[in-house]
Write a protein that holds these residues in place. Structure first.
Motif, short mmCIF file in Angstrom:
data_model
loop_
_atom_site.label_atom_id
_atom_site.label_comp_id
_atom_site.label_asym_id
_atom_site.label_seq_id
_atom_site.Cartn_x
_atom_site.Cartn_y
_atom_site.Cartn_z
N GLN A 81 -5.78 32.81 -11.20
CA GLN A 81 -6.40 33.07 -9.89
C GLN A 81 -6.67 31.77 -9.13
OE1 GLN A 81 -5.47 36.39 -10.17
NE2 GLN A 81 -6.95 36.33 -8.51
N GLU A 82 -6.28 30.64 -9.73
CA GLU A 82 -6.59 29.34 -9.12
C GLU A 82 -5.40 28.84 -8.29
OE1 GLU A 82 -8.77 25.23 -10.69
OE2 GLU A 82 -7.69 26.47 -12.08
N TYR A 83 -5.71 28.44 -7.07
CA TYR A 83 -4.65 28.02 -6.14
C TYR A 83 -4.00 26.71 -6.58
CZ TYR A 83 -7.04 31.41 -3.20
OH TYR A 83 -7.63 32.56 -2.72
N PHE A 84 -2.72 26.58 -6.25
CA PHE A 84 -2.03 25.29 -6.45
C PHE A 84 -2.83 24.21 -5.73
CE2 PHE A 84 2.77 26.25 -7.33
CZ PHE A 84 2.41 26.92 -8.48
N MET A 85 -2.98 23.08 -6.39
CA MET A 85 -3.78 22.00 -5.81
C MET A 85 -3.27 20.64 -6.29
SD MET A 85 -7.25 22.56 -8.01
CE MET A 85 -7.18 22.63 -9.80
N THR A 86 -3.73 19.61 -5.60
CA THR A 86 -3.40 18.25 -6.01
C THR A 86 -4.30 17.87 -7.20
OG1 THR A 86 -4.96 17.31 -4.42
CG2 THR A 86 -2.67 17.59 -3.68
N LYS A 87 -3.87 16.83 -7.92
CA LYS A 87 -4.68 16.36 -9.07
C LYS A 87 -6.09 16.02 -8.66
CE LYS A 87 -1.65 14.19 -12.42
NZ LYS A 87 -1.36 12.93 -13.11
N GLY A 88 -6.21 15.26 -7.61
CA GLY A 88 -7.51 14.80 -7.14
C GLY A 88 -7.91 13.50 -7.80
N HIS A 89 -8.68 12.71 -7.08
CA HIS A 89 -9.07 11.38 -7.60
C HIS A 89 -10.26 10.82 -6.84
CE1 HIS A 89 -6.18 10.80 -4.26
NE2 HIS A 89 -7.01 9.84 -3.91
N PHE A 90 -10.93 9.87 -7.48
CA PHE A 90 -11.81 8.93 -6.80
C PHE A 90 -10.94 7.73 -6.47
CE2 PHE A 90 -15.04 11.22 -9.34
CZ PHE A 90 -16.07 11.36 -8.43
N HIS A 91 -11.40 6.85 -5.60
CA HIS A 91 -10.69 5.59 -5.40
C HIS A 91 -11.22 4.58 -6.42
CE1 HIS A 91 -9.60 6.95 -1.09
NE2 HIS A 91 -8.71 7.34 -1.98
N SER A 92 -10.33 3.70 -6.90
CA SER A 92 -10.73 2.70 -7.91
C SER A 92 -11.78 1.76 -7.34
CB SER A 92 -9.53 1.87 -8.36
OG SER A 92 -8.47 2.70 -8.71
N ASN A 93 -11.55 1.31 -6.11
CA ASN A 93 -12.60 0.61 -5.36
C ASN A 93 -13.40 1.73 -4.75
OD1 ASN A 93 -12.48 -2.22 -5.61
ND2 ASN A 93 -10.53 -2.19 -4.48
N ALA A 151 -2.65 11.63 5.30
CA ALA A 151 -3.79 10.86 4.81
C ALA A 151 -3.63 9.42 5.26
CB ALA A 151 -3.83 10.92 3.28
N CYS A 152 -4.75 8.76 5.50
CA CYS A 152 -4.74 7.32 5.78
C CYS A 152 -5.88 6.69 5.00
CB CYS A 152 -4.90 7.10 7.28
SG CYS A 152 -4.83 5.34 7.71
N TRP A 153 -5.54 5.68 4.19
CA TRP A 153 -6.54 5.07 3.31
C TRP A 153 -6.32 3.56 3.22
CZ3 TRP A 153 -2.18 7.65 1.85
CH2 TRP A 153 -1.39 7.10 0.83
N PRO A 154 -7.37 2.82 2.86
CA PRO A 154 -7.25 1.36 2.81
C PRO A 154 -6.31 0.92 1.68
CG PRO A 154 -9.57 2.07 2.78
CD PRO A 154 -8.73 3.28 2.54
N SER A 155 -5.56 -0.15 1.95
CA SER A 155 -4.56 -0.60 0.97
C SER A 155 -5.19 -1.17 -0.29
CB SER A 155 -3.62 -1.61 1.62
OG SER A 155 -4.36 -2.58 2.34
N ASP A 156 -6.51 -1.40 -0.29
CA ASP A 156 -7.17 -1.86 -1.52
C ASP A 156 -8.05 -0.76 -2.13
OD1 ASP A 156 -9.18 -1.81 0.36
OD2 ASP A 156 -9.93 -3.83 -0.09
N ALA A 157 -7.74 0.50 -1.81
CA ALA A 157 -8.55 1.61 -2.37
C ALA A 157 -8.22 1.83 -3.86
CB ALA A 157 -8.32 2.89 -1.58
N GLY A 158 -6.95 1.92 -4.18
CA GLY A 158 -6.55 2.24 -5.55
C GLY A 158 -6.90 3.68 -5.90
N HIS A 159 -6.39 4.15 -7.04
CA HIS A 159 -6.61 5.55 -7.43
C HIS A 159 -7.16 5.63 -8.84
CE1 HIS A 159 -3.71 5.96 -4.11
NE2 HIS A 159 -4.50 6.97 -3.81
N ASP A 160 -8.30 6.29 -8.98
CA ASP A 160 -8.87 6.56 -10.30
C ASP A 160 -8.65 8.04 -10.61
OD1 ASP A 160 -10.48 7.16 -12.49
OD2 ASP A 160 -12.36 6.89 -11.40
N TYR A 161 -7.60 8.32 -11.37
CA TYR A 161 -7.31 9.71 -11.78
C TYR A 161 -8.03 10.07 -13.06
CZ TYR A 161 -3.66 9.80 -8.26
OH TYR A 161 -2.99 9.76 -7.07
N ALA A 162 -8.39 9.04 -13.85
CA ALA A 162 -8.92 9.28 -15.21
C ALA A 162 -10.23 10.06 -15.19
CB ALA A 162 -9.10 7.95 -15.93
N THR A 163 -11.11 9.72 -14.24
CA THR A 163 -12.42 10.39 -14.21
C THR A 163 -12.24 11.90 -14.01
OG1 THR A 163 -13.37 8.38 -13.31
CG2 THR A 163 -14.68 10.37 -13.06
N ILE A 164 -11.31 12.28 -13.13
CA ILE A 164 -11.06 13.71 -12.89
C ILE A 164 -10.30 14.32 -14.07
CG2 ILE A 164 -9.91 15.37 -11.36
CD1 ILE A 164 -12.51 14.04 -10.22
#
Ligand code: F6R
Ligand code: ZN
Length: 183
Positions: A81-93, A151-164
């Motif tokens: 019953q759960e919709y297709f979705m992106t992984k999701g993340h916090f930014h590393s910075n 999407a538009c994000w800062p080039s020094d954001a980085g991606h933290d996938y591990a927490t999610i």
């Protein structure tokens, strides 16, 4: 003039050559552990594409002061019953913010702060979403057609996938009698 086509956008500025566009695809097999219904997930074709991302990276990753932009195409579908979705993340910075905006189709942007409070914003063509720093973000397609957003994000954001990947979001967007509901 160079014309670079990435999904629904034409860039006509000379400095935007296609060489800086990075394309990636997430198939169901890349989303192991993301959806709640393991039995439904187990029966599905792992080669099925869930989303594509075309990212335009005009400066090197981690450059302070630059901006990246990307276009995500998220297909319609559900795992149980759960919709297709992106992984999701916090930014590393973690304090780096981001804009998302809806281009095509319907869905929800699901947000979660560091205290694990979760809320959602409806996405539709023209919707604009400011994602503050320290807020995890993922998108679910609740419609019957593809959902396209930029999407538009800062080039020094980085991606933290591990927490999610470890702890997930505190709430999930599921179809309850045809109504997208955070549970
Ligand atoms: C960049 C960003 C988006 C996502 C894209 C795919 O910071 O938030 O470009 O990267 O929508 O989602 P994820 O990265 O969560 O798989
Ligand atoms: Zn992001």
């Amino acid at each position: 003039t160079n014309k670079v086509f990435i999904p629904e956008v034409f860039f006509t500025n000379d400095c935007l050559t296609g060489e800086d566009v990075v394309k990636s695809t997430r198939v169901l097999g890349d989303l192991d552990g993301v959806f709640q219904d393991k039995e439904a997930y187990g029966k599905m074709n792992k080669e099925q594409a869930v989303y594509h991302v075309s990212s335009y990276l005009p400066v090197l990753e981690n450059t302070p002061g630059g901006l990246f932009m990307g276009i995500t195409t998220l297909y319609p579908g559900k795992v149980g019953q759960e919709y297709f979705m992106t992984k999701g993340h916090f930014h590393s910075n973690s304090d780096r913010a981001e804009f998302y905006w809806g281009v095509e189709g319907e869905g929800f942007l699901i947000l979660m702060d560091e205290r694990r409070n979760v809320w959602a914003e409806r996405m539709f063509p023209g919707s604009l979403h400011y994602i503050p720093g320290k807020v995890a973000h993922r998108v679910a397609n609740t419609g019957y057609q593809k959902l396209v957003f930029s999407a538009c994000w800062p080039s020094d954001a980085g991606h933290d996938y591990a927490t999610i990947a470890d702890a997930g979001f505190a709430r999930r967007l599921v179809d309850v009698n045809g109504v997208p509901t955070l549970v």
